[in-house]
Enzyme design. Sequence first.
Site, PDB file in Angstrom:
ATOM      1  N   HIS A  29      60.417 -91.778  97.456  1.00  0.00           N
ATOM      2  CA  HIS A  29      60.224 -90.367  97.499  1.00  0.00           C
ATOM      3  C   HIS A  29      59.324 -89.974  98.786  1.00  0.00           C
ATOM      4  O   HIS A  29      58.242 -90.568  98.750  1.00  0.00           O
ATOM      5  CB  HIS A  29      59.857 -89.470  96.552  1.00  0.00           C
ATOM      6  CG  HIS A  29      60.554 -89.658  94.933  1.00  0.00           C
ATOM      7  ND1 HIS A  29      61.683 -89.047  95.161  1.00  0.00           N
ATOM      8  CD2 HIS A  29      60.330 -90.347  94.033  1.00  0.00           C
ATOM      9  CE1 HIS A  29      62.414 -89.279  93.907  1.00  0.00           C
ATOM     10  NE2 HIS A  29      61.483 -89.956  93.356  1.00  0.00           N
ATOM     11  N   GLN A 103      70.451 -92.090  96.244  1.00  0.00           N
ATOM     12  CA  GLN A 103      70.054 -92.238  95.070  1.00  0.00           C
ATOM     13  C   GLN A 103      70.370 -90.925  94.171  1.00  0.00           C
ATOM     14  O   GLN A 103      69.896 -89.761  94.498  1.00  0.00           O
ATOM     15  CB  GLN A 103      68.646 -92.738  94.798  1.00  0.00           C
ATOM     16  CG  GLN A 103      68.344 -93.222  93.385  1.00  0.00           C
ATOM     17  CD  GLN A 103      66.951 -93.380  93.166  1.00  0.00           C
ATOM     18  OE1 GLN A 103      65.964 -92.812  92.968  1.00  0.00           O
ATOM     19  NE2 GLN A 103      66.493 -94.827  93.014  1.00  0.00           N
ATOM     20  N   GLU A 167      62.804 -97.351  85.363  1.00  0.00           N
ATOM     21  CA  GLU A 167      61.680 -96.626  85.354  1.00  0.00           C
ATOM     22  C   GLU A 167      61.343 -95.355  84.269  1.00  0.00           C
ATOM     23  O   GLU A 167      60.392 -94.793  84.368  1.00  0.00           O
ATOM     24  CB  GLU A 167      61.459 -96.033  86.707  1.00  0.00           C
ATOM     25  CG  GLU A 167      60.647 -97.062  87.551  1.00  0.00           C
ATOM     26  CD  GLU A 167      61.484 -98.259  88.387  1.00  0.00           C
ATOM     27  OE1 GLU A 167      61.026 -98.603  88.977  1.00  0.00           O
ATOM     28  OE2 GLU A 167      62.950 -97.965  88.041  1.00  0.00           O
ATOM     29  N   TYR A 169      63.334 -92.815  83.387  1.00  0.00           N
ATOM     30  CA  TYR A 169      63.918 -91.749  83.618  1.00  0.00           C
ATOM     31  C   TYR A 169      65.100 -91.301  82.736  1.00  0.00           C
ATOM     32  O   TYR A 169      65.337 -92.326  81.939  1.00  0.00           O
ATOM     33  CB  TYR A 169      64.442 -91.479  85.097  1.00  0.00           C
ATOM     34  CG  TYR A 169      63.418 -91.484  85.982  1.00  0.00           C
ATOM     35  CD1 TYR A 169      62.581 -90.291  86.387  1.00  0.00           C
ATOM     36  CD2 TYR A 169      63.268 -92.492  87.178  1.00  0.00           C
ATOM     37  CE1 TYR A 169      61.446 -90.375  87.040  1.00  0.00           C
ATOM     38  CE2 TYR A 169      62.330 -92.574  87.860  1.00  0.00           C
ATOM     39  CZ  TYR A 169      61.315 -91.365  88.039  1.00  0.00           C
ATOM     40  OH  TYR A 169      60.435 -91.444  89.042  1.00  0.00           O
ATOM     41  N   ARG A 217      70.626 -98.908  89.222  1.00  0.00           N
ATOM     42  CA  ARG A 217      69.422 -99.518  89.127  1.00  0.00           C
ATOM     43  C   ARG A 217      69.042 -99.696  87.802  1.00  0.00           C
ATOM     44  O   ARG A 217      68.884 -98.796  87.111  1.00  0.00           O
ATOM     45  CB  ARG A 217      68.453 -98.428  89.848  1.00  0.00           C
ATOM     46  CG  ARG A 217      66.788 -98.772  89.828  1.00  0.00           C
ATOM     47  CD  ARG A 217      66.604 -99.860  91.104  1.00  0.00           C
ATOM     48  NE  ARG A 217      65.139-100.364  90.704  1.00  0.00           N
ATOM     49  CZ  ARG A 217      64.287 -99.710  91.575  1.00  0.00           C
ATOM     50  NH1 ARG A 217      64.468 -98.715  92.433  1.00  0.00           N
ATOM     51  NH2 ARG A 217      62.925-100.083  91.415  1.00  0.00           N
ATOM     52  N   HIS A 255      57.413 -95.541  84.027  1.00  0.00           N
ATOM     53  CA  HIS A 255      56.242 -95.180  84.465  1.00  0.00           C
ATOM     54  C   HIS A 255      55.012 -94.759  83.520  1.00  0.00           C
ATOM     55  O   HIS A 255      54.037 -94.865  83.817  1.00  0.00           O
ATOM     56  CB  HIS A 255      56.610 -93.660  85.155  1.00  0.00           C
ATOM     57  CG  HIS A 255      57.318 -93.717  86.362  1.00  0.00           C
ATOM     58  ND1 HIS A 255      57.212 -94.776  87.306  1.00  0.00           N
ATOM     59  CD2 HIS A 255      58.289 -92.953  86.740  1.00  0.00           C
ATOM     60  CE1 HIS A 255      57.997 -94.525  88.355  1.00  0.00           C
ATOM     61  NE2 HIS A 255      58.847 -93.493  88.060  1.00  0.00           N
ATOM     62  N   GLU A 256      55.143 -95.023  82.403  1.00  0.00           N
ATOM     63  CA  GLU A 256      54.200 -94.641  81.394  1.00  0.00           C
ATOM     64  C   GLU A 256      53.719 -96.187  80.969  1.00  0.00           C
ATOM     65  O   GLU A 256      53.162 -96.048  80.094  1.00  0.00           O
ATOM     66  CB  GLU A 256      54.928 -93.967  80.063  1.00  0.00           C
ATOM     67  CG  GLU A 256      55.921 -94.553  79.498  1.00  0.00           C
ATOM     68  CD  GLU A 256      56.475 -93.515  78.532  1.00  0.00           C
ATOM     69  OE1 GLU A 256      56.343 -93.301  77.352  1.00  0.00           O
ATOM     70  OE2 GLU A 256      57.470 -92.670  79.214  1.00  0.00           O
ATOM     71  N   GLN A 342      47.662 -95.735  98.498  1.00  0.00           N
ATOM     72  CA  GLN A 342      46.876 -94.639  98.829  1.00  0.00           C
ATOM     73  C   GLN A 342      47.502 -93.533  99.734  1.00  0.00           C
ATOM     74  O   GLN A 342      47.273 -92.442  99.013  1.00  0.00           O
ATOM     75  CB  GLN A 342      45.688 -95.216  99.726  1.00  0.00           C
ATOM     76  CG  GLN A 342      44.764 -94.204  99.798  1.00  0.00           C
ATOM     77  CD  GLN A 342      43.457 -94.906 100.655  1.00  0.00           C
ATOM     78  OE1 GLN A 342      43.209 -95.941 100.381  1.00  0.00           O
ATOM     79  NE2 GLN A 342      42.825 -93.802 101.352  1.00  0.00           N
ATOM     80  N   CYS A 344      51.041 -93.535  99.992  1.00  0.00           N
ATOM     81  CA  CYS A 344      52.489 -93.313  99.738  1.00  0.00           C
ATOM     82  C   CYS A 344      52.623 -92.820  98.386  1.00  0.00           C
ATOM     83  O   CYS A 344      52.678 -91.386  98.178  1.00  0.00           O
ATOM     84  CB  CYS A 344      53.262 -94.923  99.765  1.00  0.00           C
ATOM     85  SG  CYS A 344      52.351 -96.128  98.760  1.00  0.00           S
TER      86      CYS A 344
END
Length: 665
Positions: A29, A103, A167, A169, A217, A255-256, A342, A344
């Site tokens: 992103h 994507q 990830e 989602y 993915r 992500h968690e 940092q 990105c």
Amino acid sequence: MASPYPTIASPIRVDGHVLRNRIVMGSMHTGLEGEPGRFGELARFYGDRARGGAALIVTGGFSPNLAGRVKEHPSVLDSADTVPAHRLITDAVHEHGGRIVLQLLHTGRYGYHDAIVAPSPIQAPINRYKPAEITPEQIRRTIDDYAASAALALEAGYDGVEIMGSEGYLISQFLAPRTNQRDDGWGGDLERRARFAVEVTKAVRQAMGAEPILCYRISALDLVEGGLTGDETVWLAGALEAAGAGCLNTGIGWHEAKVPTIAGVVPHAAFAEATARIKAAVSIPVIASNRINLPETAERVLRDGQADMISMARPFLADPDFVAKAASGRADLINVCIACNQACLDHYFLDRTVTCLVNPWAVRELERTAEPAATRKRIAVVGAGVAGIACALEAARRGHDVTLYDRAERPGGQLRLAAVVPGKEDYGRAIDGFWNQLREAGVTCRFGAPADAAGLSEAGYDEIVVSTGVVPRALDIPGADDPRVVGYADILTGAVAAGERVLVIGGGGIGHDVALFLAHPPSGGPEDLAAFEAHWGLNGEARHQPPARRVTMLKRSPGAFGRTLGKSTGWILRQELRDFGVRQLAGVTYEKIDGAGLHILTDGVPEVLPADTIVVCAGQLSDAGLADELTARGCRVHLVGGARLAGELDAQRAIEEGARLGNRL
């Protein structure tokens, strides 16, 4: 000349396309996906990466419908209105011989808005919004939306799509018992939980036909309780191939998840074996990802048969010419991604446009001029920290005659100090790359002796850039001259060996790094995969080695430690310090140092802390005296980096300041 990385350089077929090499620029992103008016900037960004050799590019995520968007500001492909804007991107990539897929990302319960949906109404621990349970009718419409978006992507010139099924989602949420507690045809056993992923894949393939690339993915490792097992993932890979996927791109971790997956503490290619298990189960190409930022690492993974292609995301932020440099035998010139996150990930979480610490022109390419300067100048840059390096490089690339001075024998400044901290070893590789670039650009480097105002003034430079950085703030209490009191640079360079009981004064980023450096066990180096897996419990319960020293951190300000650390990496450092038993004391008043140790008050309660070593990390002051002397002599002087503003040391700000100054001189 034969390629130094022959496996990387070999072509490969994916669906109806032959890719020119095995390197994929993975999805990131940028913060611009929801702004079609700025797609010209994205076109330049992606076009430069295609020109630099990326064979296949995956865009940042676009949702197939509004419910699946990441944030309130939508990045959605659900109508033909934005097709002309997307054409800017695809044309730019095709002009340079690359291929690009869009994507398709539905965030499910990870969306940051109040219209999110998920298989079951279970709130994510990293989101303040609770999802509504998606109905069977909405599921069918969402599958249709994926197919419609894929068709629009082809109309916009994309070579296919990537379905984001990793990830954590929406598609991951359907697959995992952790988030799917349905008892209808979309939940229950594995086949029903996988039904959504399979039907989305079938619908997208039917909408696109056989030739376009359909990449899926897949989560090679979920790294959360209630995620898919390894055997279930292998079964899913086969089901996706049968449904029409043309390649599988592996993702690692939700992500968690409470396991680092892309930060510097992760060994290079740490998860390649998980990719290899999937590759063994299918006949379509499989892509490895996560912490592969060096061409030699990519070549090894491919050569060993663990994957067919390599996905790199952040390394293409750091260097758009990554592939071209590697292919030409100049990998030594690569701008190495240091996995700091940092500029990105942290920028994205803060709703700022993404860029890169080591390459401040990433996603800002249109703000930079590559034209030779109208007048060639003689320029001195004093101080070879990152601000000075960036300035010297940019000025030399515009044709100026640049001399870079530093009293140290090697460039890098504070960033080279940081490179000895566990998890920051790639910082050293980045500095080495900068040094090679300086020589390639023709910068004259005069290291190992200080530059003085008289000599610089007499040399007749047209411009003098002072990037002399900072000096540590001294500790100002009785006993501060005790020999046990040392500066952080002495510790990190090895000039002083710390004792068994260490006090670290200061709770900023440097204090945290120094505490980790001192407490970290001597074994378990940056490439020790077994030690990494044991520490983070990848194969069972976490097992921590005993710390090297007993470390206590102290700070004057009240409240929790680490509030200024990076949003996406700070939690890792805080956890490591807990794991290694680092004690933290906030709201401290320093009284004095004597033979008994450091005397402090905490909430009015006195305490004496015995110490063999006291390391001062209590801030910095700008080292700008040279600039004042030069100005007094009538020289044209510029201040950048820490010499201009000390504050909390910020390499990102320093590099950007230096680069922008060098580009406009």
